[in-house]
Design a protein around this motif. Sequence first.
Motif, PDB file in Angstrom:
ATOM      1  N   VAL A  91       0.823  -1.209   0.000  1.00 25.16           N
ATOM      2  CA  VAL A  91       0.000   0.000   0.000  1.00 25.16           C
ATOM      3  C   VAL A  91       0.855   1.256   0.000  1.00 25.16           C
ATOM      4  CG1 VAL A  91      -1.690   1.302   1.341  1.00 25.16           C
ATOM      5  CG2 VAL A  91      -1.938  -1.157   1.095  1.00 25.16           C
ATOM      6  N   TRP A  92       1.978   1.242   0.712  1.00 25.44           N
ATOM      7  CA  TRP A  92       2.735   2.469   0.902  1.00 25.44           C
ATOM      8  C   TRP A  92       4.001   2.525   0.036  1.00 25.44           C
ATOM      9  CZ3 TRP A  92       1.608   7.038   2.182  1.00 25.44           C
ATOM     10  CH2 TRP A  92       2.576   7.953   2.552  1.00 25.44           C
ATOM     11  N   GLY A 337      -3.444  13.145  -9.914  1.00 20.95           N
ATOM     12  CA  GLY A 337      -2.488  12.319  -9.194  1.00 20.95           C
ATOM     13  C   GLY A 337      -2.199  11.014  -9.914  1.00 20.95           C
ATOM     14  N   VAL A 338      -3.256  10.405 -10.495  1.00 22.34           N
ATOM     15  CA  VAL A 338      -3.064   9.145 -11.213  1.00 22.34           C
ATOM     16  C   VAL A 338      -2.224   9.351 -12.459  1.00 22.34           C
ATOM     17  CG1 VAL A 338      -4.273   7.288 -12.415  1.00 22.34           C
ATOM     18  CG2 VAL A 338      -5.210   8.194 -10.288  1.00 22.34           C
ATOM     19  N   SER A 339      -2.310  10.540 -13.061  1.00 21.00           N
ATOM     20  CA  SER A 339      -1.546  10.797 -14.276  1.00 21.00           C
ATOM     21  C   SER A 339      -0.045  10.734 -14.022  1.00 21.00           C
ATOM     22  CB  SER A 339      -1.914  12.171 -14.842  1.00 21.00           C
ATOM     23  OG  SER A 339      -1.541  13.205 -13.939  1.00 21.00           O
ATOM     24  N   TYR A 340       0.398  11.094 -12.811  1.00 25.14           N
ATOM     25  CA  TYR A 340       1.815  10.970 -12.494  1.00 25.14           C
ATOM     26  C   TYR A 340       2.264   9.514 -12.583  1.00 25.14           C
ATOM     27  CZ  TYR A 340       1.811  15.759 -10.707  1.00 25.14           C
ATOM     28  OH  TYR A 340       1.723  17.106 -10.588  1.00 25.14           O
ATOM     29  N   LEU A 341       1.402   8.617 -12.112  1.00 29.74           N
ATOM     30  CA  LEU A 341       1.753   7.200 -12.092  1.00 29.74           C
ATOM     31  C   LEU A 341       1.670   6.574 -13.480  1.00 29.74           C
ATOM     32  CD1 LEU A 341       2.476   4.908 -10.092  1.00 29.74           C
ATOM     33  CD2 LEU A 341       0.048   4.376  -9.993  1.00 29.74           C
ATOM     34  N   LEU A 342       0.725   7.030 -14.290  1.00 28.19           N
ATOM     35  CA  LEU A 342       0.485   6.413 -15.595  1.00 28.19           C
ATOM     36  C   LEU A 342       1.283   7.058 -16.716  1.00 28.19           C
ATOM     37  CD1 LEU A 342      -3.378   5.799 -15.453  1.00 28.19           C
ATOM     38  CD2 LEU A 342      -1.511   4.272 -14.822  1.00 28.19           C
ATOM     39  N   THR A 343       2.076   8.076 -16.414  1.00 24.76           N
ATOM     40  CA  THR A 343       2.917   8.684 -17.436  1.00 24.76           C
ATOM     41  C   THR A 343       4.165   7.829 -17.637  1.00 24.76           C
ATOM     42  OG1 THR A 343       2.150  10.887 -16.826  1.00 24.76           O
ATOM     43  CG2 THR A 343       4.199  10.740 -18.099  1.00 24.76           C
ATOM     44  N   PRO A 344       4.373   7.262 -18.828  1.00 20.81           N
ATOM     45  CA  PRO A 344       5.526   6.365 -19.020  1.00 20.81           C
ATOM     46  C   PRO A 344       6.829   7.134 -19.166  1.00 20.81           C
ATOM     47  CG  PRO A 344       4.305   6.569 -21.062  1.00 20.81           C
ATOM     48  CD  PRO A 344       3.533   7.352 -20.039  1.00 20.81           C
ATOM     49  N   ASN A 345       7.880   6.558 -18.672  1.00 14.64           N
ATOM     50  CA  ASN A 345       9.230   7.088 -18.826  1.00 14.64           C
ATOM     51  C   ASN A 345      10.132   5.917 -19.224  1.00 14.64           C
ATOM     52  OD1 ASN A 345      11.626   8.460 -18.791  1.00 14.64           O
ATOM     53  ND2 ASN A 345      11.594   8.937 -16.593  1.00 14.64           N
ATOM     54  N   PHE A 346      10.144   5.619 -20.518  1.00 14.44           N
ATOM     55  CA  PHE A 346      10.876   4.447 -21.002  1.00 14.44           C
ATOM     56  C   PHE A 346      12.387   4.622 -20.911  1.00 14.44           C
ATOM     57  CE2 PHE A 346       6.743   4.101 -23.103  1.00 14.44           C
ATOM     58  CZ  PHE A 346       6.431   2.782 -22.824  1.00 14.44           C
ATOM     59  N   GLU A 347      12.819   5.851 -20.743  1.00 17.77           N
ATOM     60  CA  GLU A 347      14.259   6.076 -20.584  1.00 17.77           C
ATOM     61  C   GLU A 347      14.786   5.411 -19.320  1.00 17.77           C
ATOM     62  OE1 GLU A 347      17.450   9.790 -20.360  1.00 17.77           O
ATOM     63  OE2 GLU A 347      15.296  10.160 -20.598  1.00 17.77           O
ATOM     64  N   LYS A 348      13.937   5.308 -18.306  1.00 17.38           N
ATOM     65  CA  LYS A 348      14.340   4.645 -17.062  1.00 17.38           C
ATOM     66  C   LYS A 348      14.710   3.183 -17.294  1.00 17.38           C
ATOM     67  CE  LYS A 348      13.602   7.590 -13.526  1.00 17.38           C
ATOM     68  NZ  LYS A 348      14.502   7.814 -12.377  1.00 17.38           N
ATOM     69  N   LEU A 349      14.041   2.543 -18.245  1.00 14.82           N
ATOM     70  CA  LEU A 349      14.271   1.115 -18.478  1.00 14.82           C
ATOM     71  C   LEU A 349      15.615   0.839 -19.132  1.00 14.82           C
ATOM     72  CD1 LEU A 349      10.731  -0.043 -19.677  1.00 14.82           C
ATOM     73  CD2 LEU A 349      11.640   0.127 -17.356  1.00 14.82           C
ATOM     74  N   THR A 407      -4.984   4.231  -5.945  1.00 12.06           N
ATOM     75  CA  THR A 407      -5.684   4.906  -4.851  1.00 12.06           C
ATOM     76  C   THR A 407      -4.784   5.916  -4.158  1.00 12.06           C
ATOM     77  OG1 THR A 407      -7.025   2.925  -4.482  1.00 12.06           O
ATOM     78  CG2 THR A 407      -6.945   4.545  -2.718  1.00 12.06           C
ATOM     79  N   ILE A 408      -3.561   5.509  -3.833  1.00 13.10           N
ATOM     80  CA  ILE A 408      -2.642   6.397  -3.128  1.00 13.10           C
ATOM     81  C   ILE A 408      -2.303   7.613  -3.975  1.00 13.10           C
ATOM     82  CG2 ILE A 408      -0.306   6.579  -2.213  1.00 13.10           C
ATOM     83  CD1 ILE A 408      -2.207   5.133  -0.364  1.00 13.10           C
ATOM     84  N   PHE A 409      -2.032   7.410  -5.256  1.00 16.84           N
ATOM     85  CA  PHE A 409      -1.694   8.543  -6.104  1.00 16.84           C
ATOM     86  C   PHE A 409      -2.911   9.403  -6.409  1.00 16.84           C
ATOM     87  CE2 PHE A 409       2.413   6.810  -6.620  1.00 16.84           C
ATOM     88  CZ  PHE A 409       3.202   7.825  -7.130  1.00 16.84           C
ATOM     89  N   GLY A 410      -4.080   8.792  -6.494  1.00 16.99           N
ATOM     90  CA  GLY A 410      -5.273   9.595  -6.709  1.00 16.99           C
ATOM     91  C   GLY A 410      -5.569  10.518  -5.547  1.00 16.99           C
ATOM     92  N   LEU A 411      -5.291  10.051  -4.332  1.00 16.24           N
ATOM     93  CA  LEU A 411      -5.569  10.856  -3.144  1.00 16.24           C
ATOM     94  C   LEU A 411      -4.438  11.824  -2.831  1.00 16.24           C
ATOM     95  CD1 LEU A 411      -7.148   8.223  -0.717  1.00 16.24           C
ATOM     96  CD2 LEU A 411      -8.313  10.049  -1.929  1.00 16.24           C
ATOM     97  N   LEU A 412      -3.215  11.319  -2.836  1.00 13.78           N
ATOM     98  CA  LEU A 412      -2.092  12.105  -2.341  1.00 13.78           C
ATOM     99  C   LEU A 412      -1.282  12.759  -3.441  1.00 13.78           C
ATOM    100  CD1 LEU A 412      -0.813   9.763   0.501  1.00 13.78           C
ATOM    101  CD2 LEU A 412      -2.638  11.461   0.536  1.00 13.78           C
ATOM    102  N   GLY A 413      -1.398  12.290  -4.672  1.00 12.40           N
ATOM    103  CA  GLY A 413      -0.716  12.922  -5.773  1.00 12.40           C
ATOM    104  C   GLY A 413       0.764  12.634  -5.799  1.00 12.40           C
ATOM    105  N   ASP A 414       1.507  13.566  -6.390  1.00 13.50           N
ATOM    106  CA  ASP A 414       2.943  13.386  -6.584  1.00 13.50           C
ATOM    107  C   ASP A 414       3.684  13.787  -5.316  1.00 13.50           C
ATOM    108  OD1 ASP A 414       5.482  13.169  -7.515  1.00 13.50           O
ATOM    109  OD2 ASP A 414       5.480  15.118  -8.514  1.00 13.50           O
ATOM    110  N   PHE A 415       3.695  12.891  -4.352  1.00 17.07           N
ATOM    111  CA  PHE A 415       4.418  13.157  -3.112  1.00 17.07           C
ATOM    112  C   PHE A 415       5.694  12.339  -3.037  1.00 17.07           C
ATOM    113  CE2 PHE A 415       1.931   9.487  -2.591  1.00 17.07           C
ATOM    114  CZ  PHE A 415       2.555   8.675  -1.681  1.00 17.07           C
ATOM    115  N   THR A 416       6.083  11.694  -4.142  1.00 18.63           N
ATOM    116  CA  THR A 416       7.233  10.797  -4.111  1.00 18.63           C
ATOM    117  C   THR A 416       8.508  11.452  -4.604  1.00 18.63           C
ATOM    118  OG1 THR A 416       6.720  10.036  -6.321  1.00 18.63           O
ATOM    119  CG2 THR A 416       5.767   8.816  -4.507  1.00 18.63           C
TER     120      THR A 416
END
Length: 663
Positions: A91-92, A337-349, A407-416
Motif C-alpha cells: 500500500v505504501w 495524481g493518477v496521471s503521475y503514475l500512468l505517465t511512461p518514462n521508457f528512458e528509465k528502463l 488509490t494512493i496517487f489519486g488521493l495524495l498525488g505526486d508526493f514521491t
Amino acid sequence: YLCCYRTRRQRARELETDAICDFLDIYYVHLHVCYSRLINSGVQHSSLSNDLTTAVHKMAPKRMVSVRPAWSNRLQFFVFTSALVLSPFSVWKFPMIWYRNGGVAFVIPYITCLLTVAVPLVCLEISLGQFMQRGGPRAWGVVPLFKGISITSMLLTIIKASTNLSWAAWSTYYLYLILTNQLPNCVIDAVSPRPFSPNLHNDNRSSSQEYEIETMDPSNNISNTGMDFHFFDNLTHMSLGISQDGMTNQNVTCHGLFYHFWREDVLETSDSISSPGSAVIEIFIAAVVVSIILYTLVMRGISWSGKIMYILAPLPLVGFLSIIVWTASSEWNLGRGVSYLLTPNFEKLTHPEPWFECVKITLLSLGVGLNVFPSLASYNQLVNYTIRDSWIVCLLAVSTNVFASLTIFGLLGDFTNSDDADNDPSYLFTYAPVVLMRFRHPLILCSLLFIFIIAIIVGTTVVYIESLVTSIVDMSVQLRRWRLPIVTGTMGMCFLLAIPMSTQGGLYIFRVLERVTDGGFLVISICILECLVIGVAYDGSRFYDNLEMMTGKRPHWWMKFCWTWLSPLILLATLIYEEFSYPLYIIELGAGHQNYDVAKLLLILLVTLLLLPILITAIWIVYSKNGTCTKKIQSSLRPDLKPHQVPIRWRLEGHWHKFTNRL
C-alpha cells in the motif's frame, strides 16, 4: 482389498493423522504385492487374503495422534493469501517505487519478473507445503541439511510481525488524536477553486457557501508550540506537494507543522538511536491494545481466524474504494495524481536499476521467503492443483498492488519526489492528513483512512503469526496439544520486540528493523537457497514426480527450468547489484539523527544472527548422523519422506529406499 484401501485412505486423509496414513501405506504395499501374485499365479483368494489381513492387523498402531486442522474450504486459503499480499509494503512503498522507476513503463519489468521469479517461487513454496503437509522445518524435510532456511525465515517473520505491531500502534494512537480533534490547525491553500476549511471539526456549512481561508500567524505558532519557525522555511525547498505548480509556501508550512507535531509531540523522538530515552506511554498502551486484538484473532486456530479473515481481508479494499468515490464527487481532481503514475518514462528502463529493484519489490510484496506460503499450503487438500493456486495468488497480488497504487496517487498525488518517502512511514502521518483536509468532512476521511490502514496491518500480522504457530506446532506431534501456550509465547515475543519501538528512539529502531526485513538481502538470499535446494539438491525432476503423484498432473517444464537455472541466476545478479549500489550497512534514519555508527552496528549484527541458524542447523544435522563424514553428509541430503509421499513408480523401480531415511 484395493477398493477397501481406497475407502480407508480417503477417510485417513480427512482425519489427517500420520499414524493412520503410514499404516494404510504399508497396507497398500502389501496389497500391491498380493494383487500381482494373485494375477500371475492364480492362487486362491481366501487363504492369501486371511494371511494378509492377520499380518496387517498386527502392524496397526497402538495409539493414534491428535487430528491436524485443515481449511474448511479452498476460499479460506485465498483469503489468507490476499491478506498477506495486501500488506503495508504494497500500500505504501510499492506505489512510490513504481512511480520512480518509469511510471507505467515499469509494467514491463514487473511482468517479466513475475514470469521468471515470482510465480515459480510462489509455486515452489505452495507445492512444498502442500506436499509435506507441514510448515516450518518439517516442510524442508525434503533436504534435512537445509532445515535452517525455515528457522531464518521464521525469525524474519517475527521481526516483520513486531514492526507491523508498532506501525499499528502508531496508527491507533494517531486515530485517537484525530477522533479527539488534537491534530494541529494549519492553512491549506487548496488547488481546487474553493478551498476547504483546514480545521478537523465537523463542517455544517452547505456546499453553496464560500469557504474562508484562515491565516496563520507565525509568531502565534512559535509561542504555542515553542519551535523555530525557520525550520519550516527550509522545508519550502522540498518537493512535498501535489505538484510543483500547486505547491505554495502555506502548503509546505502545513506539512512542516504536522511533521513537527508527529516527531515532537506524538513520538517525542530523541536525537539518535544510541539514546532511546523513556517509553511513550500512549504508544505503549496502543501497542498493548493491538496485541490483545491480535491474540484474540489467532488464539483459537485457523478455524476461527479463517472466519474473521472473510471480513478483515476485503475491508481495506472496500474502504479505499469508498474513499475514492467520496473524494471523486468533490472538486479534487483524482486524475491529476493518477496521471503521475500512468505517465511512461521508457528512458528509465535503459538503466539496470528498475529491473533489479523490480525483483526485490515483487518478492517483498508477495511475502516470498518468509515461510508463510508453506505453512498456509500445509492446510490444503493434497490433491489441490498448486500451479493454478500459484497463478491465482500472483494475480491477487498484482491486482491489489495496482489498485493500492492508483488509490494512493489519486488521493495524495505526486508526493514521491522525496527519495526517503518509501523508507519513512512518517510520511503517512504527516502528509496524508494535510491532503485530506482539502475535502469536506476531513475528520471522517482521516479516520476512515487510518482505520483501513490498521485493518491492513492487522490482517497481514495475523497471517504472520498463524504461519509462525503452524511452523512451531508441526515440529512435533506432541506440540499440537500445546498450541495455545505457543500462540501466547509467539505473541509475547512480538510484543517484546515492539516495546523498544515504543520509546523515544523507537522510530530509529523501527527503521533499522525495517531495513533488515525490507532491504532485500535476507529475502533474496533465502529465495536463492530455496531454488538450489529444490532444483539441485533434491532434483527438480524428482519434485515433479511428487507433484504428479499429488495432483495427477505433471507441471510444465518452465517451472523446473526456473527453479534450477533462471531464477537463481536472476536473484544472484540482483543481490550483487543491490550490494554494490546500496550496501547493506547503509541506512537512512531521517533528518536530525546524529549517530549512525550504532545503527550500522545493530544492522550488521542482526543480519549475521539471522543467517547463523542456516549454518548451525546444517552442522548439527550432519553431526547427529552415524557413519563416516561422507555418509553423514549423504544421509543429511537424503529426503525425510513418509511412505505415502514416495511415488508408486519409485517403488516399482525397486530403488525407492534411496530417497528416504525412513525406509
